[in-house]
Motif scaffolding. Structure first.
Motif, PDB file in Angstrom:
ATOM      1  N   CYS A 156     -17.540   0.837  19.422  1.00 61.07           N
ATOM      2  CA  CYS A 156     -17.781   0.825  21.161  1.00 61.07           C
ATOM      3  C   CYS A 156     -18.671   0.966  21.423  1.00 61.07           C
ATOM      4  CB  CYS A 156     -16.663   1.249  21.537  1.00 61.07           C
ATOM      5  SG  CYS A 156     -16.654   1.254  23.543  1.00 61.07           S
ATOM      6  N   GLU A 157     -19.658   0.124  22.126  1.00 60.65           N
ATOM      7  CA  GLU A 157     -20.840   0.558  22.720  1.00 60.65           C
ATOM      8  C   GLU A 157     -20.595   0.122  24.613  1.00 60.65           C
ATOM      9  OE1 GLU A 157     -23.800  -2.760  21.616  1.00 60.65           O
ATOM     10  OE2 GLU A 157     -23.541  -1.625  19.726  1.00 60.65           O
ATOM     11  N   PHE A 158     -20.991   2.140  24.864  1.00 63.92           N
ATOM     12  CA  PHE A 158     -20.746   1.577  26.547  1.00 63.92           C
ATOM     13  C   PHE A 158     -21.344   1.313  27.089  1.00 63.92           C
ATOM     14  CE2 PHE A 158     -18.213   4.942  24.297  1.00 63.92           C
ATOM     15  CZ  PHE A 158     -16.940   4.359  24.535  1.00 63.92           C
ATOM     16  N   ASN A 159     -21.489   0.503  28.587  1.00 60.73           N
ATOM     17  CA  ASN A 159     -22.499   0.781  29.402  1.00 60.73           C
ATOM     18  C   ASN A 159     -24.073   1.734  29.168  1.00 60.73           C
ATOM     19  OD1 ASN A 159     -21.103  -1.524  30.336  1.00 60.73           O
ATOM     20  ND2 ASN A 159     -19.993  -0.839  31.723  1.00 60.73           N
ATOM     21  N   ASP A 160     -23.766   2.748  29.277  1.00 56.51           N
ATOM     22  CA  ASP A 160     -24.708   3.166  29.549  1.00 56.51           C
ATOM     23  C   ASP A 160     -25.686   4.087  28.161  1.00 56.51           C
ATOM     24  OD1 ASP A 160     -23.155   5.230  28.086  1.00 56.51           O
ATOM     25  OD2 ASP A 160     -23.206   6.608  29.602  1.00 56.51           O
ATOM     26  N   GLY A 161     -25.078   3.169  27.433  1.00 61.33           N
ATOM     27  CA  GLY A 161     -25.912   2.583  25.748  1.00 61.33           C
ATOM     28  C   GLY A 161     -25.307   3.616  24.542  1.00 61.33           C
ATOM     29  N   ARG A 162     -24.559   5.056  24.955  1.00 63.90           N
ATOM     30  CA  ARG A 162     -23.819   5.775  24.220  1.00 63.90           C
ATOM     31  C   ARG A 162     -22.834   5.067  23.257  1.00 63.90           C
ATOM     32  NH1 ARG A 162     -21.120  10.981  25.907  1.00 63.90           N
ATOM     33  NH2 ARG A 162     -22.076  11.517  23.799  1.00 63.90           N
ATOM     34  N   THR A 163     -23.192   4.981  22.139  1.00 62.35           N
ATOM     35  CA  THR A 163     -21.676   4.835  21.251  1.00 62.35           C
ATOM     36  C   THR A 163     -20.523   5.166  20.535  1.00 62.35           C
ATOM     37  OG1 THR A 163     -23.073   5.319  19.067  1.00 62.35           O
ATOM     38  CG2 THR A 163     -24.143   3.049  20.654  1.00 62.35           C
ATOM     39  N   PHE A 164     -20.273   4.967  20.087  1.00 56.40           N
ATOM     40  CA  PHE A 164     -18.277   5.476  19.168  1.00 56.40           C
ATOM     41  C   PHE A 164     -17.979   4.742  17.716  1.00 56.40           C
ATOM     42  CE2 PHE A 164     -14.303   6.222  18.125  1.00 56.40           C
ATOM     43  CZ  PHE A 164     -14.041   7.667  17.931  1.00 56.40           C
ATOM     44  N   GLU A 165     -17.808   5.700  16.740  1.00 53.24           N
ATOM     45  CA  GLU A 165     -17.644   4.368  15.925  1.00 53.24           C
ATOM     46  C   GLU A 165     -16.683   5.484  15.413  1.00 53.24           C
ATOM     47  OE1 GLU A 165     -19.899   3.413  12.229  1.00 53.24           O
ATOM     48  OE2 GLU A 165     -20.469   1.630  13.497  1.00 53.24           O
ATOM     49  N   ALA A 166     -16.021   4.597  14.873  1.00 53.06           N
ATOM     50  CA  ALA A 166     -14.776   5.111  13.831  1.00 53.06           C
ATOM     51  C   ALA A 166     -14.066   4.932  12.390  1.00 53.06           C
ATOM     52  CB  ALA A 166     -13.409   5.489  15.158  1.00 53.06           C
ATOM     53  N   VAL A 167     -13.222   4.893  11.899  1.00 54.18           N
ATOM     54  CA  VAL A 167     -12.871   4.787  10.427  1.00 54.18           C
ATOM     55  C   VAL A 167     -11.738   5.290  10.253  1.00 54.18           C
ATOM     56  CG1 VAL A 167     -12.679   4.653   7.999  1.00 54.18           C
ATOM     57  CG2 VAL A 167     -14.861   4.482   8.869  1.00 54.18           C
ATOM     58  N   PRO A 168     -10.036   4.141  10.863  1.00 54.74           N
ATOM     59  CA  PRO A 168      -8.658   4.496  11.327  1.00 54.74           C
ATOM     60  C   PRO A 168      -8.373   5.048   9.761  1.00 54.74           C
ATOM     61  CG  PRO A 168      -9.828   2.962  12.508  1.00 54.74           C
ATOM     62  CD  PRO A 168     -10.382   2.411  11.397  1.00 54.74           C
ATOM     63  N   ALA A 169      -7.830   5.939  10.247  1.00 56.44           N
ATOM     64  CA  ALA A 169      -6.864   6.190   9.053  1.00 56.44           C
ATOM     65  C   ALA A 169      -5.016   5.370   9.232  1.00 56.44           C
ATOM     66  CB  ALA A 169      -6.580   7.796   8.638  1.00 56.44           C
ATOM     67  N   SER A 170      -5.149   5.519  10.454  1.00 60.51           N
ATOM     68  CA  SER A 170      -3.812   4.744  10.402  1.00 60.51           C
ATOM     69  C   SER A 170      -3.141   3.888  11.905  1.00 60.51           C
ATOM     70  CB  SER A 170      -2.126   5.908   9.886  1.00 60.51           C
ATOM     71  OG  SER A 170      -1.834   7.102  10.857  1.00 60.51           O
ATOM     72  N   PHE A 171      -2.662   3.243  12.847  1.00 57.18           N
ATOM     73  CA  PHE A 171      -2.081   3.107  13.627  1.00 57.18           C
ATOM     74  C   PHE A 171      -0.917   3.055  14.318  1.00 57.18           C
ATOM     75  CE2 PHE A 171      -6.118   0.667  13.069  1.00 57.18           C
ATOM     76  CZ  PHE A 171      -6.906   0.946  13.904  1.00 57.18           C
ATOM     77  N   GLU A 172      -0.882   3.482  15.318  1.00 59.67           N
ATOM     78  CA  GLU A 172       0.703   3.851  16.024  1.00 59.67           C
ATOM     79  C   GLU A 172       1.465   2.562  15.809  1.00 59.67           C
ATOM     80  OE1 GLU A 172       1.999   5.037  20.228  1.00 59.67           O
ATOM     81  OE2 GLU A 172       1.565   6.707  18.707  1.00 59.67           O
ATOM     82  N   PRO A 173       2.227   2.274  15.559  1.00 58.11           N
ATOM     83  CA  PRO A 173       2.804   0.701  15.689  1.00 58.11           C
ATOM     84  C   PRO A 173       2.753   0.104  16.954  1.00 58.11           C
ATOM     85  CG  PRO A 173       4.175   2.360  14.116  1.00 58.11           C
ATOM     86  CD  PRO A 173       3.226   2.810  14.746  1.00 58.11           C
ATOM     87  N   LEU A 174       2.643  -0.682  17.355  1.00 60.01           N
ATOM     88  CA  LEU A 174       2.636  -1.763  18.350  1.00 60.01           C
ATOM     89  C   LEU A 174       4.733  -1.932  19.076  1.00 60.01           C
ATOM     90  CD1 LEU A 174      -0.043  -4.155  18.780  1.00 60.01           C
ATOM     91  CD2 LEU A 174      -0.335  -1.796  19.497  1.00 60.01           C
ATOM     92  N   THR A 175       4.338  -1.818  20.051  1.00 55.47           N
ATOM     93  CA  THR A 175       6.394  -2.093  20.592  1.00 55.47           C
ATOM     94  C   THR A 175       5.787  -3.856  21.417  1.00 55.47           C
ATOM     95  OG1 THR A 175       5.563  -1.969  23.165  1.00 55.47           O
ATOM     96  CG2 THR A 175       5.908   0.020  21.546  1.00 55.47           C
ATOM     97  N   ALA A 176       7.668  -3.596  21.217  1.00 51.91           N
ATOM     98  CA  ALA A 176       8.783  -5.510  21.624  1.00 51.91           C
ATOM     99  C   ALA A 176       7.736  -5.783  22.601  1.00 51.91           C
ATOM    100  CB  ALA A 176       9.848  -4.728  21.471  1.00 51.91           C
ATOM    101  N   SER A 177       7.297  -4.836  23.581  1.00 53.94           N
ATOM    102  CA  SER A 177       7.184  -4.996  24.773  1.00 53.94           C
ATOM    103  C   SER A 177       5.650  -4.873  25.192  1.00 53.94           C
ATOM    104  CB  SER A 177       7.493  -3.983  25.618  1.00 53.94           C
ATOM    105  OG  SER A 177       6.528  -2.514  25.417  1.00 53.94           O
ATOM    106  N   GLN A 178       4.454  -5.083  23.689  1.00 55.01           N
ATOM    107  CA  GLN A 178       3.476  -4.846  23.640  1.00 55.01           C
ATOM    108  C   GLN A 178       3.274  -6.870  23.260  1.00 55.01           C
ATOM    109  OE1 GLN A 178       2.593  -1.368  21.645  1.00 55.01           O
ATOM    110  NE2 GLN A 178       0.193  -1.351  23.023  1.00 55.01           N
TER     111      GLN A 178
END
Length: 359
Positions: free
Chosen positions: A8-30
């Motif tokens: 993710c690159e933010f408007n102020d130039g800062r960055t965040f980078e991550a290597v996911p280990a697992s994702f929470e499942p999405l729901t029926a409404s999603q």
């Protein structure tokens, strides 16, 4: 190392980078939201293996919540314990592929990308540089004749599915069973064949009761008739086929919301045993995937399908599966407003209690 890196690159130039280990499942409404508006952001929650802020590594693992917008609605759907995910977000990358996904892959390989499958191909292209494991077992289970396959047809279909997946996804790994494994898989299919016949008979006989939307004044009468037929045919009280039929009965009273059960079962005036077989095959896919998640745990296979009805049914049930000490697989699922939108919470609880008492 994960196959996926989120940056993710933010408007102020800062960055965040991550290597996911697992994702929470999405729901029926999603899932419903993604189907209605492919460009709507989807909220994901994931746990990181490692992360960097402005290029500086963070030692601790963490939980991250973020919204991601995609150019196309997620498809195929990867059905995991308690919900669903877009295929690239499943860990590990193990997939049980059903027949409609193989058909879409084959059509794209032979005829190129067409308007109806642009989104499908966009998501599948993410696997070109990844190492995934694809299993064509469900392709073989379903068969191509709208009936239970013979042993010869089953073996041929498994080989055909393996060959087609290898041709479409050359950089991925494809499950190729030895003969004894094929024999065991077919024996497993045969072991539930009698139940499948009862389920299909139940569907064809119950169809006149749910063909058209039922008024609130008649729903209890129809419900009792459904449960009576289920008892006569020895349908289990927690059978997915019975839950699907009740989902049709208790669909939205005004028809404003699409019925999950109706989309799955596809009721029609000319409902045939072949139509029933197709619906039962989808429900069998759910059982196979849930059993995989109970037995294989962290190495389980996600059920990968293009079928929106099947995906909505799975996500609405929030299926969890587990093994007992005797290696028996048990399923636990929830019934909610998504499955029975005309009922409130108290009325759904009454249906659950009635199922336990009556069958």
């Amino acid at each position: 190392m994960s196959h996926l890196v989120l940056r993710c690159e933010f408007n102020d130039g800062r960055t965040f980078e991550a290597v996911p280990a697992s994702f929470e499942p999405l729901t029926a409404s999603q899932l419903e939201s993604a189907l209605k508006d492919p460009h709507a952001p989807i909220e994901f929650v994931f746990w990181t293996k490692e992360a960097e802020v402005d290029g500086v590594k963070i030692a601790e693992a963490g939980r991250v919540t973020t919204n991601i917008t995609f150019p196309h609605s997620p498809a195929p759907y990867a059905l995991v314990a308690n919900g669903w995910l877009p295929m690239p977000f499943v860990m590990p990358q193990h997939f049980l592929i059903d027949r409609n996904v193989v058909a879409s892959l084959k059509a794209t390989r032979e005829r190129g990308v067409s308007s109806p499958n642009i989104g499908f191909q966009w998501w599948v292209n993410m696997f070109e540089a990844q190492t995934c494991l694809f299993n064509p077992l469900l392709f073989a289970y379903e068969g191509c004749e709208r009936r239970l396959p013979s042993k010869t047809e089953f073996v041929s279909a498994f080989q055909q599915g393996s060959i087609e997946l290898a041709a479409c996804l050359p950089k991925s790994r494809i499950v190729r069973y030895e003969r004894e494994h094929v024999d065991a898989a077919y024996e497993q299919l045969m072991s539930i064949a009698a139940r499948g016949e009862r389920d299909a008979k139940f569907l064809t006989q119950v169809m006149p009761l749910i063909l058209h939307r039922v008024s609130r004044a008649r729903e209890k009468i129809v419900q009792n008739a459904i449960l009576k037929l289920a008892r006569e045919l020895n349908i289990k009280n927690d059978a997915f086929v019975l839950i699907a039929v009740l989902s049709v009965l208790y669909e939205d009273i005004d028809g404003n919301a699409g019925s999950i059960g109706r989309r799955l079962l596809k009721p029609s005036v000319t409902y045939t045993p072949q139509d029933a077989y197709n619906a039962i095959s989808d429900l069998r896919h759910i059982e196979v995937a849930a059993a995989s998640q109970a037995v294989l745990l962290g190495q389980a296979f996600a059920l990968c399908t293009n079928d929106r009805g099947l995906a909505r049914f799975w996500a609405s049930l929030e299926i969890e599966s587990y093994c007992t000490e005797n290696d028996l697989v048990h399923f636990h699922c929830s019934l909610g407003k998504d499955l029975m939108p005309r009922l409130n919470v108290e009325e759904i609880d009454q249906v659950l209690r009635l199922l336990k008492e009556e069958i």
